[in-house]
Design an enzyme around this catalytic site. Structure first.
Site, PDB file in Angstrom:
ATOM      1  N   LYS A 169      -8.043   0.073  10.795  1.00 11.04           N
ATOM      2  CA  LYS A 169      -7.955  -0.948   9.769  1.00 11.04           C
ATOM      3  C   LYS A 169      -6.917  -1.874  10.430  1.00 11.04           C
ATOM      4  O   LYS A 169      -5.802  -1.498  10.407  1.00 11.04           O
ATOM      5  CB  LYS A 169      -7.573  -0.247   8.486  1.00 11.04           C
ATOM      6  N   SER A 179     -14.489  -8.980   2.732  1.00 10.97           N
ATOM      7  CA  SER A 179     -14.641 -10.054   1.711  1.00 10.97           C
ATOM      8  C   SER A 179     -14.503 -11.497   2.436  1.00 10.97           C
ATOM      9  O   SER A 179     -15.519 -12.408   2.198  1.00 10.97           O
ATOM     10  CB  SER A 179     -13.430  -9.960   0.592  1.00 10.97           C
ATOM     11  N   CYS A 220       0.854  -1.379   0.075  1.00  8.22           N
ATOM     12  CA  CYS A 220      -0.032   0.094  -0.088  1.00  8.22           C
ATOM     13  C   CYS A 220       0.805   1.182  -0.068  1.00  8.22           C
ATOM     14  O   CYS A 220       0.294   2.148   0.453  1.00  8.22           O
ATOM     15  CB  CYS A 220      -1.112   0.118   1.213  1.00  8.22           C
ATOM     16  N   ARG A 277      -8.427  -9.783  -2.100  1.00  6.83           N
ATOM     17  CA  ARG A 277      -6.961  -9.665  -2.882  1.00  6.83           C
ATOM     18  C   ARG A 277      -6.864 -10.352  -4.106  1.00  6.83           C
ATOM     19  O   ARG A 277      -6.362  -9.976  -4.924  1.00  6.83           O
ATOM     20  CB  ARG A 277      -5.833 -10.093  -1.814  1.00  6.83           C
ATOM     21  N   ARG A 279       1.073  -6.874   5.617  1.00  7.29           N
ATOM     22  CA  ARG A 279       0.749  -5.415   5.711  1.00  7.29           C
ATOM     23  C   ARG A 279       0.821  -5.270   7.435  1.00  7.29           C
ATOM     24  O   ARG A 279       0.456  -4.037   7.578  1.00  7.29           O
ATOM     25  CB  ARG A 279      -0.608  -5.185   5.251  1.00  7.29           C
ATOM     26  N   LYS A 333     -12.627  -1.430  10.413  1.00  2.00           N
ATOM     27  CA  LYS A 333     -12.479  -2.632   9.297  1.00  2.00           C
ATOM     28  C   LYS A 333     -11.676  -3.561  10.008  1.00  2.00           C
ATOM     29  O   LYS A 333     -10.467  -3.170  10.065  1.00  2.00           O
ATOM     30  CB  LYS A 333     -12.112  -1.725   8.040  1.00  2.00           C
TER      31      LYS A 333
HETATM   32  C1  PBG Z   1      -6.616  -1.744   0.233  1.00  5.77           C
HETATM   33  C2  PBG Z   1      -7.856  -2.391   0.825  1.00  5.77           C
HETATM   34  C3  PBG Z   1      -8.113  -3.673   1.301  1.00  5.77           C
HETATM   35  C4  PBG Z   1      -9.411  -3.748   1.315  1.00  5.77           C
HETATM   36  C5  PBG Z   1     -10.155  -2.774   1.135  1.00  5.77           C
HETATM   37  N1  PBG Z   1      -9.018  -1.780   0.725  1.00  5.77           N
HETATM   38  C6  PBG Z   1      -7.273  -4.792   1.259  1.00  5.77           C
HETATM   39  C7  PBG Z   1      -6.227  -4.770   2.054  1.00  5.77           C
HETATM   40  O1  PBG Z   1      -5.899  -4.007   2.927  1.00  5.77           O
HETATM   41  O2  PBG Z   1      -5.173  -5.810   1.917  1.00  5.77           O
HETATM   42  C8  PBG Z   1     -10.269  -5.155   1.853  1.00  5.77           C
HETATM   43  C9  PBG Z   1     -11.739  -5.147   1.496  1.00  5.77           C
HETATM   44  C10 PBG Z   1     -12.188  -6.644   1.754  1.00  5.77           C
HETATM   45  O3  PBG Z   1     -11.540  -7.450   2.240  1.00  5.77           O
HETATM   46  O4  PBG Z   1     -13.233  -6.586   1.489  1.00  5.77           O
HETATM   47  N2  PBG Z   1      -6.499  -0.918  -0.848  1.00  5.77           N
END
Ligand code: PBG
Length: 328
Positions: A201, A280, A130, A211, A223, A254
């Site tokens: 987050k 997800s 990121c 992903r 991450r 989140k």
């Molecule tokens: C990063 C981002 C992620 C998600 C939303 N924005 C992935 C991550 O941090 O690896 C995850 C959303 C999900 O799992 O539904 N741009």
């Protein structure tokens, strides 16, 4: 035998009584449906780990927006998958990239739909992290360079905002990114664009299916060097406070379900609008259990969306949004 004067069951006798005294409700207008807009495909491509969800091309975006409006869903959040990636994620701020083009298509078709854009570079970097990489001090390993990443994020936010986004939502977890984005937006005359910060987050296993959807799995490492440690909840207050000081208009927690306690703390501490991202992996678990006839999907989804609202979310980003809107 005890006869309490207060008998809660009196108010559970009929569906109408239960509806009258229900404390928490979920409406389609509380839901945000994520869209994955890819420039690397010619036709919609189902995401195998997220049954019912597909990557789409810019061509499908207007029809999707109309479908959301017709279901009463108030908003969408956009993720982009570019044709070309590089190690600095430059495609993230291409004004002709998938997200700006999708924003314009939605604003053309359904101007009233609230358009949120995810601001991050992991979909645009060849390494899937990121941010921009550098060598870690005193080691040969690579790490994300916080301050070098801020400019790319701010430029991406400007590209999305110029295309017509109502809200930009940085999800990268760099320190100082809300301030950097606010400053650049204001400098460009985009002071009416709101910032929804993914303030809280966590480094979560529940992002696995995403992903694949966004083609952004890190090519090495993880991450944990920038997302929050699952054991921490006081730190969530620190993150949220900093983002508000830097100019965030709304906060997000989140994932949602494993962090309802954190969501509740954030709700109690701050009076700005708060969203929760039902991610997800949370979606995939429900879908897998329902496909195996282990649970009733509609009831389970209604219950979990209610629990996220009860914990304090004003709105919920969820892949269940369309199905849920049909059954609410
Ligand atoms: C990063 C981002 C992620 C998600 C939303 N924005 C992935 C991550 O941090 O690896 C995850 C959303 C999900 O799992 O539904 N741009």
């Amino acid at each position: 035998m005890a006869f309490p004067t207060h008998r809660p069951r009196r108010l559970r006798r009929t569906a109408a009584l239960r509806a009258l005294v229900r404390e928490t409700s979920v409406a389609p207008s509380d839901l945000v449906f994520p869209l994955f807009v890819s420039e690397a495909i010619d036709a919609p491509r189902p995401i195998s780990t997220m049954p019912g969800i597909s990557q789409i091309t810019v061509r499908e975006v207007a029809a999707e927006a109309r479908a959301l409006r017709d279901l009463g869903i108030g908003s969408t959040i956009l993720f982009g998958i570019p044709k070309q990636k590089d190690d600095r994620g430059t495609a993230a701020y291409d004004p002709n990239g998938p997200v700006p083009r999708a924003v314009a298509a939605i604003k053309d078709a359904v101007p009233e739909l609230v358009v949120i854009t995810d601001v991050c570079v992991d979909e645009y970097t060849s390494h899937g992290h990121c941010g921009i990489l550098r060598k870690m001090r005193g080691s040969n390993e690579l790490e994300v360079d916080n301050d070098a990443t801020l400019e790319v994020l701010a430029k991406a936010a400007v590209a999305h905002a110029r295309a017509g986004a109502d809200i930009v939502a940085p999800s990268d977890m760099m320190d100082g990114r809300v301030g950097a984005i606010r400053t650049m937006l204001d400098g460009e005359g985009l002071e009416d664009v709101a910032i929804l910060s993914y303030a809280v987050k966590y480094a979560s296993a529940f992002y696995g299916p995403f992903r694949e959807a966004a083609e952004c799995a890190p090519q090495f490492g993880d991450r944990a060097g920038y997302q929050m440690d699952p054991g921490n909840s006081r730190e969530a207050l620190v993150e949220a406070r900093l983002d508000l000081e830097e100019g965030a208009d709304m906060l997000m927690v989140k994932p949602a379900l494993p962090y309802l306690d954190v969501l509740q703390r954030i709700r109690q501490a701050f009076d700005v609008p708060i969203g929760a991202y039902n991610v997800s992996g949370e979606y995939a678990m429900i879908k897998a259990a329902a496909a195996a006839n282990m649970i009733d999907e509609q009831r389970a989804v209604r219950e979990l969306l209610t629990s996220i609202r009860r914990a304090g979310a004003d709105f919920i980003l969820t892949y269940h949004a369309k199905d849920a809107a049909r059954s609410l």
